[in-house]
Motif scaffolding. Structure first.
Motif: not given
Length: 437
Positions: A57-76
């Motif tokens: 996960a080492v990011a020498p360039g741009v690091q992306v924090d994924m905390s904005g992508f959480r929770g349920v998107r869809d259920v089948d």
């Protein structure tokens, strides 16, 4: 986009200072950020909870924090599937699926990782009939190295690469998991003898739903764990909350931390401490909801190496490891963990094309650095002699030439990578080592 600071992983084995930190809140925003970075010639790397011990996960360039992508998107419900934001932590998933009467079919023993981090590094549990968490994936949405949004579903052969992609193909934004009906587990823990436990490992894997054991170095003591799947309606029983707290928190974490601290300061005491620890183990049986049995709370900080071996090779490798520890006079306070998983078809799964056994070794994070490094090197020599495949998220020194020799579909994965990330926007030093320049 925000200012960046030094990032460190949980185990203290990797760190970096990214040139930029971004916290996108949508797939569209992430795609624009990746496209802009690619245009500038920058590299990009998503980071989850930082629970990998390798430098993946080492990011020498741009690091992306994924905390904005959480929770349920869809259920089948008919298909028993759920689509989650890729940044959803594993420990949040049981509360999301329990009201649906569903569960994940298998889990590892740590749930601090995000679902994308866990699957991208090959996190697994144990059970001869069950694959790693990545085998539960039925589709993903990702942003590739050019900023294009791709949907890879179960009819797309590229899913065999994208379901366990090391972060080399793109940044996952959504993941669709195949769930199963909720179930309970009866857990039986019992002390054992090392020779008998090692000799009986293959038989146990073949006959028990989820089997694992721990061997205490410098002793003949083991702790075996036998987990049997039961209907969800099975009542919970066994040790109450107070006993579980004493066993799992005070003894397994607080007391163990004190023993590890003492061992780090006085390595000569390690064999005696392990003998005492192994001898005081007692049997217990309890039943609970599946995730509560699978998951263990781990508060003692450590560093870990784990190798996947052909299942039949595990007993011999363990015997060799015991000999090496004695001959080289290593002082190892952490137990050696042994598990198993079913073969699968994912290109870079550690169980790709073969039923696998897993041998995980740990060192307390304050142990003597030189001895710990020597121990890991010796373990790696034993494991690679048996065609071992290192866990992508744990410490190892293998390079692309070695990994090509143990992964039959290694070059198939590289071909997918060439299409998904032709400019190597997602490259970092770890991927250059493991996948080649």
């Amino acid at each position: 986009m925000t200012g960046s600071a030094t990032w460190r992983n949980w185990g203290g084995t990797a760190s970096c200072t990214p040139s930029r930190l971004i916290v996108p809140q949508s797939t569209e925003a992430l795609a624009a950020d990746v496209a802009a970075a690619a245009e500038r010639g920058d590299t990009v790397k998503a980071v989850g909870s930082g629970h990998s011990f390798s430098e993946i996960a080492v990011a020498p360039g741009v690091q992306v924090d994924m905390s904005g992508f959480r929770g349920v998107r869809d259920v089948d419900l008919d298909a028993k599937r759920i689509t989650l934001g890729a940044g959803t932590p594993l420990h949040q998933i049981p509360a999301l699926v329990e009201p649906l009467g569903l569960a994940m079919t298998n889990l590892g023993d740590i749930d601090r990782q995000t679902i994308s981090g866990a699957t991208s590094t090959g996190t697994h549990g144990t059970g001869g009939a069950f694959g790693g968490i990545s085998t539960q994936i039925r589709g993903v949405t990702l942003v590739d190295g050019t900023g294009q949004v791709r949907i890879v579903d179960e009819d797309d052969p590229d899913l065999e690469a994208a379901a366990l992609g090391l972060g080399a193909l793109g940044i996952l934004t959504d993941i669709t998991l195949q769930l199963v009906d909720a179930f309970a587990i009866e857990a039986v823990e019992a002390p054992g003898d090392a020779d008998e436990t090692i000799d009986g490992f293959l038989d146990k894997v073949a006959t028990v739903d989820h089997y694992e054991f721990y061997w205490f170095p410098h002793t003949t003591c083991t702790l075996t764990k036998t987990n049997t799947r039961l209907p969800a309606s099975t009542p919970s029983n066994g040790p109450g909350k107070v006993r579980r707290y004493i066993d799992d928190e005070l003894l397994s974490n607080s007391a163990f931390r004190l023993l590890c601290t003492l061992s780090a300061k006085q390595p000569r005491l390690v064999p005696t401490i392990n003998q005492v620890s192994g001898r005081v183990l007692s049997a217990r049986t309890y039943t609970d909801r599946s995730d509560k049995i699978f998951i263990s709370n781990r508060d003692v900080r450590f560093r870990e190496m784990e190798y996947a071996l052909p299942l039949d090779a595990v007993p011999d490798a363990l015997r060799e490891l015991r000999t090496v520890i004695d001959r080289r006079r290593h002082r190892v306070s952490f137990p050696v963990e042994v598990r198993a998983a079913a073969a699968d078809e994912l290109m870079l799964s550690t169980a790709s094309g073969r039923a696998s056994g897993y041998v995980a070794v740990h060192r307390y994070h304050r142990d003597d650095t030189l001895d710990a490094q020597s121990y890991f090197r010796d373990v790696e020599d034993v494991m690679t002699a048996h065609g071992g495949r290192p866990h992508w998220g744990k410490m190892h020194t293998r390079d692309a030439d070695y990994l090509r020799s143990v992964y039959p579909r290694f070059d198939d994965f590289l071909a997918v990578r060439d299409r998904f990330d032709p400019q190597r926007t997602f490259a970092n030093p770890y991927l250059r080592q493991t996948l080649g320049a």
